[in-house]
Structures are given as C-alpha cells and as structure tokens.
Design a protein around this motif. Structure first.
Motif, PDB file in Angstrom:
ATOM      1  N   UNK A 159     -13.435  -3.504  67.048  1.00  0.00           N
ATOM      2  CA  UNK A 159     -13.359  -4.872  66.526  1.00  0.00           C
ATOM      3  C   UNK A 159     -13.908  -4.951  65.103  1.00  0.00           C
ATOM      4  N   UNK A 160     -13.964  -3.795  64.431  1.00  0.00           N
ATOM      5  CA  UNK A 160     -14.352  -3.736  63.023  1.00  0.00           C
ATOM      6  C   UNK A 160     -13.361  -2.839  62.287  1.00  0.00           C
ATOM      7  N   UNK A 161     -13.180  -3.084  61.003  1.00  0.00           N
ATOM      8  CA  UNK A 161     -12.298  -2.236  60.216  1.00  0.00           C
ATOM      9  C   UNK A 161     -13.024  -1.137  59.464  1.00  0.00           C
ATOM     10  N   UNK A 162     -14.339  -1.256  59.339  1.00  0.00           N
ATOM     11  CA  UNK A 162     -15.127  -0.214  58.688  1.00  0.00           C
ATOM     12  C   UNK A 162     -16.589  -0.463  58.995  1.00  0.00           C
ATOM     13  N   UNK A 194     -20.052   2.489  62.727  1.00  0.00           N
ATOM     14  CA  UNK A 194     -19.611   2.419  64.124  1.00  0.00           C
ATOM     15  C   UNK A 194     -19.067   3.788  64.521  1.00  0.00           C
ATOM     16  N   UNK A 195     -19.975   4.727  64.688  1.00  0.00           N
ATOM     17  CA  UNK A 195     -19.632   6.130  64.907  1.00  0.00           C
ATOM     18  C   UNK A 195     -18.686   6.314  66.095  1.00  0.00           C
ATOM     19  N   UNK A 196     -17.626   7.047  65.854  1.00  0.00           N
ATOM     20  CA  UNK A 196     -16.693   7.400  66.922  1.00  0.00           C
ATOM     21  C   UNK A 196     -15.592   6.399  67.175  1.00  0.00           C
ATOM     22  N   UNK A 197     -15.635   5.241  66.518  1.00  0.00           N
ATOM     23  CA  UNK A 197     -14.634   4.216  66.774  1.00  0.00           C
ATOM     24  C   UNK A 197     -13.439   4.342  65.828  1.00  0.00           C
ATOM     25  N   UNK A 198     -12.354   3.706  66.193  1.00  0.00           N
ATOM     26  CA  UNK A 198     -11.123   3.709  65.408  1.00  0.00           C
ATOM     27  C   UNK A 198     -10.722   2.260  65.152  1.00  0.00           C
ATOM     28  N   UNK A 199     -10.454   1.935  63.904  1.00  0.00           N
ATOM     29  CA  UNK A 199     -10.206   0.544  63.541  1.00  0.00           C
ATOM     30  C   UNK A 199      -8.724   0.196  63.517  1.00  0.00           C
ATOM     31  N   UNK A 200      -8.392  -1.093  63.632  1.00  0.00           N
ATOM     32  CA  UNK A 200      -6.997  -1.517  63.466  1.00  0.00           C
ATOM     33  C   UNK A 200      -6.430  -1.108  62.114  1.00  0.00           C
ATOM     34  N   UNK A 201      -7.245  -1.207  61.081  1.00  0.00           N
ATOM     35  CA  UNK A 201      -6.788  -0.841  59.741  1.00  0.00           C
ATOM     36  C   UNK A 201      -6.378   0.628  59.676  1.00  0.00           C
ATOM     37  N   UNK A 202      -7.162   1.497  60.331  1.00  0.00           N
ATOM     38  CA  UNK A 202      -6.829   2.920  60.366  1.00  0.00           C
ATOM     39  C   UNK A 202      -5.540   3.168  61.155  1.00  0.00           C
ATOM     40  N   UNK A 203      -5.409   2.515  62.288  1.00  0.00           N
ATOM     41  CA  UNK A 203      -4.213   2.681  63.110  1.00  0.00           C
ATOM     42  C   UNK A 203      -2.972   2.223  62.348  1.00  0.00           C
ATOM     43  N   UNK A 204      -3.111   1.113  61.659  1.00  0.00           N
ATOM     44  CA  UNK A 204      -2.002   0.586  60.872  1.00  0.00           C
ATOM     45  C   UNK A 204      -1.638   1.539  59.743  1.00  0.00           C
ATOM     46  N   UNK A 205      -2.650   2.143  59.114  1.00  0.00           N
ATOM     47  CA  UNK A 205      -2.443   3.089  58.024  1.00  0.00           C
ATOM     48  C   UNK A 205      -1.645   4.304  58.489  1.00  0.00           C
ATOM     49  N   UNK A 206      -1.825   4.690  59.750  1.00  0.00           N
ATOM     50  CA  UNK A 206      -1.103   5.832  60.309  1.00  0.00           C
ATOM     51  C   UNK A 206       0.288   5.460  60.830  1.00  0.00           C
ATOM     52  N   UNK A 207       0.586   4.164  60.851  1.00  0.00           N
ATOM     53  CA  UNK A 207       1.905   3.734  61.289  1.00  0.00           C
ATOM     54  C   UNK A 207       1.977   3.184  62.694  1.00  0.00           C
ATOM     55  N   UNK A 208       0.830   3.062  63.368  1.00  0.00           N
ATOM     56  CA  UNK A 208       0.824   2.507  64.728  1.00  0.00           C
ATOM     57  C   UNK A 208       0.905   0.983  64.668  1.00  0.00           C
TER      58      UNK A 208
END
Length: 256
Positions: A70-73, A76-90
């Motif tokens: 629930x954070x974009x940056x 937050x060790x080990x987590x994956x953000x929506x922004x990162x997922x979007x950047x990869x094309x998900x």
C-alpha cells in the motif's frame, strides 16, 4: 456485454526455464482465441521475464501480479509497490487471496486499502472473496462475501468497482480437487451482483465476477455458461499451457 477474464495465478511456482516453456506454449495455444481476456500472474521475481515473452508472443496475454503493498516507495523491506508492477507492465493485481488473508493475517480493511491504492495507481484490482468449509456448512456464505465486499465499499465507495474484478473463491475448493457445482457457483455470483446492485445497478451490471476453485478444462464450460460467471481465477491448471488455454477457449465458446 461483459467480457470474460480468465486469469492464471501461478502462486509460488516457477523458474526461468519454466516461465519460458509455459509462456511459449501458451502464446501458441491462445493465438486464435478471441472474446476473452487472458491474464497471467507469475511470482514477482519473474514478471519482467514474463513481460518480454508476452511481447514476443504478440501481446495476446495480459500481465498480472499476485499481490501489492500500500506504498509506492519507502522503508518497506521485501514489499512490491503498484508503481513497480506498473513499470514492469503488470495491470491486473490479485488482492485478498485466502492464502494472504490466512498466512499473512490480512484483514478485510487492509485488503480494502490495497484495492483503493491500486485504483489510485491506475491498475485493476482482482479482489478475492470466499468462505471456509465451516462457514459454508454453517450457511454463512452470503454473510462472509457481503462483509468482504462491504469493506471495499465502505473504504472506497461503490464506484470503485467500476473496471474492477471480483473473484469468488470458496476456500474449501482451492487446491483441494473439490469444486462448487456450476449451479451453486451461479447462485453465489448472482447474490454478489445483487448485493452490489443495492448500491448501484450500473456498477453491478458491468463488474466482472470470476469463479475460482479447482477450475479445470473438464468443468470450465459448465461454469461459464451461467449468466453471472464472467471467467475464472485458475490455480494449478494455469501451470500447464494446454490446460489453461482450454479453459480460456471454454470462456470464449460460452461467450460466443
């Protein structure tokens, strides 16, 4: 007219070799399939590799993911953000899966926060809901799914379900070989749509509601022929190209 969505949740399965073999096979199997959105959700480590293979296959497949923070940056060790997922094309992100709710103690309210944050980031939430075997036997199915949906409505408002997906997965049918009958699944799906319609008929009419829980090529068409079942969230059968493609083809056949 709602367009069905068939999504494969790979869970904690994969290797570089497996991703290549599975997606090359799947690209071939679904090349001629029309009228259904076909989504894959690999483990986060393999999303980038999967994105390249999806592109090579002509982008017939849609890339998804299994979870989000629930954070974009930040710290937050080990987590994956929506922004990162979007950047990869998900684009299609599973939240609220029963395994996350159980093993990571994610509450309805926390899942609702994830739902809101995905919408804020322009991604499609795939909200998993469903009851345990004990709750089913106690006749509590409708109460459980209502509570899980209402958590999102209370946090985000009913309009947040526009462009979103709900996946009804009875917990007792996930990975067990058991499956709700097509008639039972339709009954619960119709209840979910009616529950949303209490707030907005327009939202209820367009929201995609998938069924999940031991969906296989042998039973998929029986589910998809029902008016309120708009595809499937597929577990084990999504790890084999021919099986997953057969389910997607069944959705296309039922729609046609």
């Amino acid at each position: 007219m709602r367009r069905p969505v068939v999504m494969g949740n790979w869970k904690l399965n994969g290797s570089k070799a497996m991703v290549t073999e599975l997606l090359n096979g799947l690209n071939t199997e679904v090349a001629a399939v029309e009228g259904v959105d076909i989504v894959i959700a690999p483990p986060a480590l393999y999303i980038d590799q999967a994105a390249g293979l999806v592109k090579e296959g002509g982008n017939k497949l849609i890339l998804g993911a299994q979870n989000t923070d629930i954070h974009n940056s930040g710290a937050f060790t080990g987590d994956v953000s929506p922004e990162m997922l979007k950047d990869l094309g998900a684009s299609h992100i599973i939240i609220g899966h029963s395994e996350r709710r159980e093993y990571h103690e994610e509450s309805d309210e926390f899942v609702a926060k994830k739902f809101a944050f995905l919408k804020e980031n322009g991604l499609t939430p795939v909200l998993c809901i469903g009851e345990s075997e004990a709750q089913n036997e106690a006749g509590e199915t409708e109460a459980v799914v209502s509570r899980q949906i209402d958590a999102v409505i209370n946090h985000c408002g009913i309009e947040a379900f526009n462009g979103a997906i709900i996946a009804y997965e009875p917990i007792w049918a996930i990975g067990t070989g058991k499956a709700a009958t097509a008639e039972d699944a339709q009954r619960v799906h119709a209840f979910i749509r009616a529950h949303i319609a209490k707030h907005s008929k327009d939202v209820a009419e367009q929201v995609i509601i998938q069924y999940g829980g031991s969906v296989k090529p042998e039973n998929a068409l029986a589910y998809f022929q029902n008016p309120d079942i708009d595809g499937a969230l597929v577990g084990g059968a999504s790890l084999k190209a021919d099986s997953f493609a057969a389910i997607a083809k069944a959705a296309a056949e039922a729609k046609a």
